[in-house]
Design an enzyme around this catalytic site. Structure first.
Site: not given
Lengths: 333, 333, 333, 333, 333, 333
Positions: F43, F106, F140, F207, F235, F240, F242-243
């Site tokens: 690897g 982030r 970010h 949120k 954004d 994911t 989700g938010t």
């Protein structure tokens, strides 16, 4: 204001090996810069460049050796450091330290506890003094390149040495079988590389030296087939010649027809020359990365020049052309 | 796991001035650590500490001088650097480089273009090798402290030298008037400090030396009143003694009754001792920051010891007590 | 892609001394770059270069002085640091900080324990902000060059000052004998350099100032012959003028026919101008490394310009020609 | 020699906010160290610690604010830097810079091209001067922690501010509904954190300010429900108060019953106090991270103390206990 | 305030080799610290230490291997770097990175032009992330120690491996003659060290691999006497096992009675286990510096533990006792 | 020797996003350089540039993403670091790391105690590996620029995204009212910037996520007016999803006629694509800073290219023309 940017070249040399410096300058077709090197009464060194080097690509050549006009090996190193510092403060644009032989290269790891790693210290000193790049020939270990975060051009004298052997062989009876012998377990890799280039066999003299005993010779044994062959002991340097002479004797006693020694760096400390002269060795092939003064030049010794090689590398660095192509892409370490 | 943290002390010395090292160790009541210093046949230096220094506060003493067992001044400096590197890699907790005489201290600025500032290079080398702090005595210029970003304890031998003069004066006729004389325009500040401490007059020998001529003597003139006085020439070091002997002669010719020389660092290069011996000087007062071997000890020379002073400073560093109080808050330059 | 590499020039100035900036730009035949310097309500400074400086050789000029449009000396220094940071982040190729007067240059060593070495702090701040090189005029001590690991061009206003004196002398009676006087033991070296250039005598005012008392005047004595002469007190700066005025008075009382004062940097803090006006001095010669606003320009004051000198040095740096030749190889420190 | 290692504490303060320094010292039960801070006539700052700090854990407190005894905000920062440098050179063992308000924190990124990132410059300056750790309160952006490679203890005054609101609310009619309002799109995250702690609603005043216009107010709009509520505008600092007063007016015009302002850092530049006095705001809640002199203390202003908070953090740093537990693990930004 | 200074210990482990971590913790009699390591959905790693480590001596263990719970070898390295960064920012007093297997150690020099020296890059990354010291076992080359300027404790598994062979030999017929064989010209030094310890002969398999072909096997030849002997191939690691299996076959064909393989680091990539299983090797002796999961544990494999060795070294580092004595002063590379 | 200095260009790309690399090369009209990237069996990654880059301006492109040919995100980062190291050691003149998506952005501050600041660690790693400059798109947080001391060109995809919305709007009924919605309190500033460019309203989904819970969705509330509008959630990245999907649902339930999502970086981890597919979102607009493989390209997704934008920035960097002008001086964050 606007200007076309130019690269201007300047080569300076420390006083450790003026002959090599001159040969390199001749190869490059340049005049060596004037550094006004001197030693004060208390042994402190000084330099002052005679003319402006502002904005120039400066190369500062010094081989790390003692017993010369400069003094000890530490004096030679310090002289190069002082020249680097002066070049940095004189606004050179890019500074390359050229060290045909890199001092303290054998102290490249802690063999036992509480030792220094002086080869790293030298690296840090070259950088702190002002080197933007380093050029050297046949380091004791290739890993020393990793002691630097600046580019390092690692040259090898192998082409010069291999060429010489090939020429000699061309004039000899085809019956002469040559075997490359490493005089030490830690040098087999280099010996293998020579054997590959010369397409011949490999053997090894196996030295048993406990930690801490250095420059001394002990019980040795040979691994590999040497009987009836011409053995060429290959190493990176010949220092006191103790190891290599003992190895030669052993090889001879095991039936070698001839034993030669070959190494890039002729340190030739102490009784080295006497040892070589009195040894069973019939040929000692070295290069001029270090000076070999007349009184050390015995009959069986051949000194080949790396000047063209180093000059080509310097030219490539200055002109931004490939250095590794000079060596045909050969494995440099 | 939890442990009470302890500070443990170890003092090592390079080989440049073993006598001073021993005196300091005696003052501290400790045994000098064993460094196994040696020189290989090619002049490369090596050290290996005999026992573990892991977590210790280590002091590495070397005065920067040549012509000793170690070799040149560069050898002495390199030896200290190698010891620092070994101490760092052996996990010493805190490393102090003690340099009774700091080498290359006169090369502390560019006097002309294209020169090095070697005193800064030495600073960078000490740091890169591993020093966390530096202790030195009577720097050529106090600004060298600013070459470091680590703490620097700048000691002065002035109390030792002043004490000596005071004692001598106490035994002499009160009629003897003393004047402190600076042998150079650049050293008047130091001379003034002595004059203040001794409460006496100040004079100056005014040397005209154009850039680039060093270690040589030229047309001099005296500024200040020296007739009928005992002149004490004060400097930080006596190197070739050329300047100071010429100054002495001039002072004598201007009517000085006696001329003495006083300096912290007895470099005594070259023909210095002969010059001093044959000069009009009747007393030469120095300290032992540098070794003064027997053959250099002429009758008129007095060598005072800084061992107690350096030992007290080392003890204060180790115990985190005030170093400047050792000197009664005196102006350290 | 391939491009011929060009060097492009840009000069920006902080707000501490706009007149000198303009003079230098005029000498160079360039327009000053636009930095949009401003101060927010809370006193925080800001800059934004009006046009792209990507790949340019940028010079950022600020003299370190307070009581100007920018505010305090710290404001002036901070303004330069912010400009350096902005230039670095805007991808300037090479950044030179030009500081005609280098702030905090007197705090160049620890005179007593537990003090800062602020001149080194300023050096570190200039480097961390983005300076690749520094240009300054008549540092308080030449050793400050060694606080930097980047090239430092140390200019001197001596040619301008010496020229002025020579011109004045040419018009005066040959009977007028001039003597250069150092107002302090620590400045004799500089005074000697002037005396050498002007081929005249040297004297010294010997000030006894115990550690810690600064900007104050005390018991002084003169060393050297001043009677019947024109005394020219030479220093690097005139700050509160206390020392120099007291020295002048003493010289006068010792029989000097005239006393002049000469210094590169006219800080002129506090009551300096009043002191000078009311002093026995008949001429005060300074340069414009610092602004001398109208209300500080008394009759006896002559302000000479270093603009051409600084401009020549900037041009040499940009064009990679020798800076030291501008000064005829004169000793710069 | 062997010693048990001890940690010894010393707190020094710059002159920007002596009252807060004293409060913190009182909270810690220690006496403030003596730094002998002073300003020379030319505005250059100086410090000298009165007694030995060798081996001590030293905390150097300065809030970054102007218009105080020290001078401008740059003077305040420089004073702290000089103290750090002196502490480093005086052999302090560990040095913590405590900056209740971190200067230039709003210049934490390039909002447009060719700007500096001054908050990073301040970080680099603190480090180069000698800080081993930094403590600050409510940074303008939490990312400033990442400008450092040393530990950074980021405290928040939120517990103090939230406590105050909770106490006030406890005494009011339950009918009073509170809403936390961010005065700027970039501060909503902080406002949300307050809303979460106080369990109330969130709104936002949406300012349209084009790049480059700073400290000015423009067309605003409200996002969220504010009618019939008590609006608490939350920000990290109140500088000129322009933004917050305009926001307050808008909220009032949209039906807010009451508008309060709350912020950690009361910069209160310029006309801030007049603006606040004449605004529709009925309460202004700040802390004492910056001094609020008597003439700025209007009736509607409440100044809460962070002294205990900062003292607890300092104690935790010295004693190696958890700092984040002081804040109950609260999100520090 | 004054405190007795204490040293407090904490050991954290990455997720690459939990079993070894637990063994080491058990040996030390401590509980492994809780790091809350996790992987976000996008593969980015995170850690958060569960309790305060302020002022502690923290050890962060990770072996550099892939195909584990953490992912690739780069994931394992990155996890350790993140833990180091978190420890540094959480104010750990002293941070040691423990890497039983040091990743990328074979890329320790430029074998051809335009390659990276990744082992140096790993060194620089460990340092920049926060390591104050590194501990590792059997580096591919000892020179990697010199890639660091911090202390490096280079352990060796040789005692564990030699003990095992000695025990085996003790139970075998004395007629069995063993020979240590290096599978590569570059590893003869290590093989020699084993031969010295075991007091037996040395041989060498001489691989001819041109630059650039890696993990592949080519024409080999044996140097030394292997007929009728038990050959033990000794290397620092077994990666794809291609080289070692080919060497074994060759040795067998040259008359070896038995061939064993012995190496510190069982990387066992790819088809390594199948190759070993199907090879003429009758014993494969490795250590647990890397995990050997059940499915890789073939019958002929012996896995010895280095846990005690590493634990002892960690204890010595924490307690400041000698690490080299753990190894009886043996030559560590 | 003298040469006209030339700038020569070379672009290399890691293997994380070959399609974007090719698009950028096409835009620049150059051929991508050959890096011979490969992965050994264990690897570990390797690179070797096929031809000399000595003296060239080298750009090394890698987006920081996992689940590609290279492996994890850490593999992608490590690949870029290795290429940087190789370029540095191969004597490239100037090296720019181009990171369309900057990994770990982030983790740009400590949200709670004892966390790493991994975005700073990445910065330090890029620098230590050899980057002289960094180019990235839509960080970010803009403060990440301040993690570097080298120039950072912070590009934004805003023009591409805004253009797309403007074009769509141009073809729609003028009755459609659009509102820009921030899905998080911390992203309102970016949303505001879009609202300003598009001249439309702003809202906010609020949120409530306690520290430590990541990638999960909780109780949300809307601030601002969304009824009867087309909501565009803006954004910097979709990870994911989700938010953003939860926010979309909430907006829909509050009467939004349509909900779109827009973000620069399509990380699309885990179940992101399924979530988006099954969500109420009717359009998902992203760019190709990260690869969006076929199986992730759902019908409602639009992928816009930043290739031209990045290519223009690279060309400007090489040619020393203004990068900020590419964006019309737009606020880059």
């Amino acid at each position: 204001m606007e200007l076309v940017s130019k690269r201007r070249f300047e080569l300076f040399a420390g006083r450790a090996h003026p002959k090599l410096a001159q040969e390199i300058a001749d190869n490059l077709g340049v005049k060596l810069g004037e550094s006004n090197l001197k030693e004060f009464a208390d042994g402190q060194l000084h330099c002052r460049f005679a003319s402006s080097i502002r904005g120039k690509d400066v190369f500062i050549l010094q081989t790390h050796v003692g017993d010369t006009q400069v003094g000890s090996v530490n004096d030679a190193i310090m002289e190069q450091l002082i020249m680097l510092d002066a070049a940095k403060r004189a606004s050179a644009k890019h500074i390359t330290a050229v060290c045909p032989y890199y001092g303290y290269s054998r102290q490249d790891r802690k063999a036992t506890g509480r030792e220094p790693i002086t080869a790293k210290l030298i690296a840090d000193m070259l950088i702190v003094a002002g080197a933007d790049r380093v050029v050297s020939v046949d380091l004791h270990s290739g890993q020393i390149q990793g002691f630097f975060d600046v580019p390092f051009d690692h040259l090898t004298a192998m082409p010069v040495l291999v060429d010489y052997l090939n020429q000699v062989n061309a004039h000899e009876s085809p019956a002469t079988k040559m075997v490359i012998v490493s005089p030490d377990a830690g040098r087999v890799k280099v010996a293998e590389r020579f054997a590959q280039q010369l397409n011949c066999d490999l053997a090894l003299v196996h030295k048993r030296h406990p930690t801490g005993t250095i420059n001394e010779v002990e019980a040795l044994s040979v691994v590999g087939d040497v009987k009836g062959r011409r053995c060429v002991l290959v190493d990176d340097m010949i220092d006191t010649a103790g190891t290599i002479c003992a190895a030669a004797e052993l090889l001879k006693s095991r039936g070698a027809t001839q034993v030669w020694a070959m190494a890039t760096h002729p340190i030739l400390s102490d009784m080295a020359v006497d040892r070589l002269k009195n040894s069973v060795l019939t040929k000692v092939i070295v290069t001029n990365t270090l000076p070999v003064p007349e009184h050390k030049r015995i009959d069986k010794m051949v000194v080949l020049s790396v000047a063209e090689l180093v000059a080509e590398a310097i030219r490539a660095v200055f002109k931004d052309t490939s250095v590794s192509e000079i060596f045909g892409g050969a494995n440099l370490a």
